[in-house]
Design an enzyme around this catalytic site. Structure first.
Site, PDB file in Angstrom:
ATOM      1  N   TRP A   1     -10.568  -8.578   2.697  1.00 29.77           N
ATOM      2  CA  TRP A   1     -11.249  -8.935   1.371  1.00 29.77           C
ATOM      3  C   TRP A   1     -11.397 -10.535   1.505  1.00 29.77           C
ATOM      4  O   TRP A   1     -12.143 -11.038   0.414  1.00 29.77           O
ATOM      5  CB  TRP A   1     -10.791  -8.304   0.381  1.00 29.77           C
ATOM      6  CG  TRP A   1     -10.924  -6.839   0.378  1.00 29.77           C
ATOM      7  CD1 TRP A   1     -11.805  -6.106  -0.274  1.00 29.77           C
ATOM      8  CD2 TRP A   1      -9.909  -5.741   0.742  1.00 29.77           C
ATOM      9  NE1 TRP A   1     -11.789  -4.731  -0.263  1.00 29.77           N
ATOM     10  CE2 TRP A   1     -10.421  -4.606   0.276  1.00 29.77           C
ATOM     11  CE3 TRP A   1      -8.869  -5.863   1.692  1.00 29.77           C
ATOM     12  CZ2 TRP A   1      -9.929  -3.425   0.943  1.00 29.77           C
ATOM     13  CZ3 TRP A   1      -8.040  -4.751   1.859  1.00 29.77           C
ATOM     14  CH2 TRP A   1      -8.719  -3.609   1.618  1.00 29.77           C
TER      15      TRP A   1
ATOM     16  N   ARG B   1       0.637  -1.203   0.259  1.00 28.36           N
ATOM     17  CA  ARG B   1       0.025   0.189  -0.036  1.00 28.36           C
ATOM     18  C   ARG B   1       0.832   1.168   0.112  1.00 28.36           C
ATOM     19  O   ARG B   1       0.390   2.127  -0.544  1.00 28.36           O
ATOM     20  CB  ARG B   1      -0.915   0.013   1.339  1.00 28.36           C
ATOM     21  CG  ARG B   1      -1.905   1.153   1.019  1.00 28.36           C
ATOM     22  CD  ARG B   1      -3.133   0.842   2.051  1.00 28.36           C
ATOM     23  NE  ARG B   1      -4.122   1.500   1.567  1.00 28.36           N
ATOM     24  CZ  ARG B   1      -4.946   2.686   2.026  1.00 28.36           C
ATOM     25  NH1 ARG B   1      -4.619   3.044   3.430  1.00 28.36           N
ATOM     26  NH2 ARG B   1      -5.973   3.299   1.609  1.00 28.36           N
TER      27      ARG B   1
ATOM     28  N   HIS C   1       0.387   4.001  -2.835  1.00 26.35           N
ATOM     29  CA  HIS C   1       0.071   5.451  -2.603  1.00 26.35           C
ATOM     30  C   HIS C   1       1.231   6.389  -2.753  1.00 26.35           C
ATOM     31  O   HIS C   1       0.878   7.651  -3.275  1.00 26.35           O
ATOM     32  CB  HIS C   1      -0.321   5.618  -1.076  1.00 26.35           C
ATOM     33  CG  HIS C   1      -1.592   5.148  -0.836  1.00 26.35           C
ATOM     34  ND1 HIS C   1      -2.427   5.789   0.247  1.00 26.35           N
ATOM     35  CD2 HIS C   1      -2.399   4.397  -1.383  1.00 26.35           C
ATOM     36  CE1 HIS C   1      -3.514   4.932   0.242  1.00 26.35           C
ATOM     37  NE2 HIS C   1      -3.665   4.257  -0.838  1.00 26.35           N
TER      38      HIS C   1
HETATM   39 FE1  CCH Z   1      -6.637  -0.284  -1.737  1.00 30.02          FE
HETATM   40  N1  CCH Z   1      -7.502   0.218  -0.092  1.00 30.02           N
HETATM   41  N2  CCH Z   1      -7.777   0.969  -2.687  1.00 30.02           N
HETATM   42  N3  CCH Z   1      -5.405  -0.560  -3.414  1.00 30.02           N
HETATM   43  N4  CCH Z   1      -5.070  -1.398  -0.460  1.00 30.02           N
HETATM   44  C1  CCH Z   1      -7.262  -0.162   1.448  1.00 30.02           C
HETATM   45  C2  CCH Z   1      -6.224  -1.106   1.653  1.00 30.02           C
HETATM   46  C3  CCH Z   1      -5.255  -1.562   0.954  1.00 30.02           C
HETATM   47  C4  CCH Z   1      -8.691   1.789  -2.221  1.00 30.02           C
HETATM   48  C5  CCH Z   1      -9.175   1.819  -0.858  1.00 30.02           C
HETATM   49  C6  CCH Z   1      -8.479   1.129   0.281  1.00 30.02           C
HETATM   50  C7  CCH Z   1      -5.706  -0.044  -4.600  1.00 30.02           C
HETATM   51  C8  CCH Z   1      -6.878   0.559  -5.063  1.00 30.02           C
HETATM   52  C9  CCH Z   1      -7.802   0.918  -3.995  1.00 30.02           C
HETATM   53  C10 CCH Z   1      -4.187  -1.894  -1.170  1.00 30.02           C
HETATM   54  C11 CCH Z   1      -3.623  -1.903  -2.260  1.00 30.02           C
HETATM   55  C12 CCH Z   1      -4.159  -1.400  -3.367  1.00 30.02           C
HETATM   56  C13 CCH Z   1      -8.046   0.324   2.187  1.00 30.02           C
HETATM   57  C14 CCH Z   1      -8.119   0.101   3.737  1.00 30.02           C
HETATM   58  C15 CCH Z   1      -8.911   1.360   1.647  1.00 30.02           C
HETATM   59  C16 CCH Z   1      -9.872   2.196   2.122  1.00 30.02           C
HETATM   60  C17 CCH Z   1      -6.749   0.918   4.496  1.00 30.02           C
HETATM   61  C18 CCH Z   1      -6.731   0.602   6.017  1.00 30.02           C
HETATM   62  O1  CCH Z   1      -7.855   0.942   6.714  1.00 30.02           O
HETATM   63  O2  CCH Z   1      -5.527   0.489   6.411  1.00 30.02           O
HETATM   64  C19 CCH Z   1      -9.503   2.029  -3.348  1.00 30.02           C
HETATM   65  C20 CCH Z   1     -10.570   3.108  -3.162  1.00 30.02           C
HETATM   66  C21 CCH Z   1      -8.955   2.008  -4.506  1.00 30.02           C
HETATM   67  C22 CCH Z   1      -9.389   2.134  -5.643  1.00 30.02           C
HETATM   68  O3  CCH Z   1     -10.385   2.594  -6.220  1.00 30.02           O
HETATM   69  C23 CCH Z   1      -4.573  -0.655  -5.470  1.00 30.02           C
HETATM   70  C24 CCH Z   1      -4.473  -0.059  -7.035  1.00 30.02           C
HETATM   71  C25 CCH Z   1      -3.631  -1.188  -4.685  1.00 30.02           C
HETATM   72  C26 CCH Z   1      -2.416  -1.800  -4.901  1.00 30.02           C
HETATM   73  C27 CCH Z   1      -1.893  -2.143  -6.575  1.00 30.02           C
HETATM   74  C28 CCH Z   1      -3.527  -3.023  -0.094  1.00 30.02           C
HETATM   75  C29 CCH Z   1      -2.325  -3.728  -0.292  1.00 30.02           C
HETATM   76  C30 CCH Z   1      -4.377  -2.611   1.096  1.00 30.02           C
HETATM   77  C31 CCH Z   1      -4.234  -3.264   2.649  1.00 30.02           C
HETATM   78  C32 CCH Z   1      -3.356  -2.490   3.480  1.00 30.02           C
HETATM   79  C33 CCH Z   1      -2.928  -3.103   4.868  1.00 30.02           C
HETATM   80  O4  CCH Z   1      -2.666  -2.392   5.791  1.00 30.02           O
HETATM   81  O5  CCH Z   1      -3.423  -4.352   5.048  1.00 30.02           O
END
Ligand code: CCH
Length: 288
Positions: A187, A44, A48
């Protein structure tokens, strides 16, 4: 005449592989975090750092590592990513020649591969930039929005529908944290292993609104333990997105291939590389 006696260290593939190995070792050692791995939060961080890119102005992207500074580090979307940046601090100390910008992306590559995802070829050459390069808030996607928002955000980076769906498959990994995004839960049932389960679950399970005080999100009807964001549901609702969701649910190889290609592009947005495209590094994983 004058002689330049300063020795400049030019890192090569072997040097970056050492950094990879060190991150992989720390990932294995720190299995006390979250679901047993820092892998998802490292991915993540890399996403970002990269996802702020704007192709029209050629601003943002992974070149700069400007999330180190307020205001960017304090943007709501970046809540919780300090855990990932702090995790990498000892690696930066052990290999001071690598820039934060290259390190964060290398960590994203390492996280994907160590969580049994596809190979992610890598190029080095990002430089760290000061806080004047911080991007404005609002460039990363808002999970409460619909398909036009997804297309606007990822279109700004230069991606098409197919790549948007492939990239969304990253949500096979990790979870939402109420103290970060406000959303809650993972998820998939295996949030530290890269699979196409995110797509399978979207296609095969029934989803309903979760009844709670938090932001609008979905839960699976059967076990009520899994979640989908409103943006995740668009990937199955929207006609054009849906064809790729169904493809990736059936064909993990197609998902891995498209995901790898799209992530390589994402991680390289806006970076003026000297290393040619056909000479990317492919790192050995700890289990290869
Ligand atoms: Fe995402 N993401 N993401 N994401 N994401 C969150 C967590 C992860 C969105 C929203 C969220 C991508 C696209 C999108 C990861 C990778 C990717 C969370 C929870 C939200 C909200 C954060 C928390 O509470 O910690 C949205 C909206 C979009 C697109 O529309 C893409 C693209 C990627 C990478 C290629 C990953 C990995 C996580 C998990 C992080 C964790 O701490 O477990």
């Amino acid at each position: 005449g004058q002689t330049n006696t300063k020795k400049i260290f030019t890192p090569r593939f072997e040097d970056y592989q050492k950094v990879y190995d060190q991150i992989a070792k720390l990932l294995e050692e720190h299995d006390e975090y979250d679901d047993g791995s820092y892998g998802p939060v490292l991915l993540r961080l890399a996403w970002h750092a990269s996802g702020t890119y704007d192709k029209l102005t050629n601003t943002g992207g992974s070149n700069g590592a400007t999330m180190r500074f307020a205001p960017e580090g304090d943007h709501g979307a970046n809540a919780g990513l300090k855990a990932a940046r702090d995790f990498l601090e000892p690696v930066k100390e052990a290999f001071p020649w690598i820039t934060y910008s290259d390190l964060w992306i290398l960590a994203g590559v390492c996280a994907i591969q160590e969580m049994q995802g596809p190979k992610i070829p890598y190029r080095a050459g990002r430089s760290d930039r000061d806080l004047s390069f911080c991007t404005p808030d609002g460039r990363l996607p808002d999970a409460s929005k619909g398909s036009s928002h997804i297309r606007a955000i990822f279109g700004r980076m230069g991606f098409d529908d197919r790549a948007m769906v492939a990239l969304s498959g990253a949500h096979a990994l990790g979870r939402c944290h109420t103290d970060r995004s406000g959303y809650s839960g993972p998820w998939t049932f295996s949030p530290t292993t890269m699979t196409n389960d995110y797509f399978k679950l979207l296609v095969e399970e029934k989803w309903q609104y979760k009844k709670w005080n938090g932001p609008k999100q979905f839960e699976d009807v059967k076990t009520k333990t899994l979640m989908m964001l409103p943006t995740d549901m668009e990937i199955i609702k929207d006609k054009s997105f849906k064809q790729y969701t169904e493809l990736y649910a059936k064909d993990n190889d197609a998902f891995f291939k498209d995901f790898s290609e799209a992530v390589v592009t994402l991680f390289e947005l806006g970076v003026p590389f000297e290393q040619p495209e056909d000479q990317r590094y492919t790192f050995k994983s700890s289990f290869d």
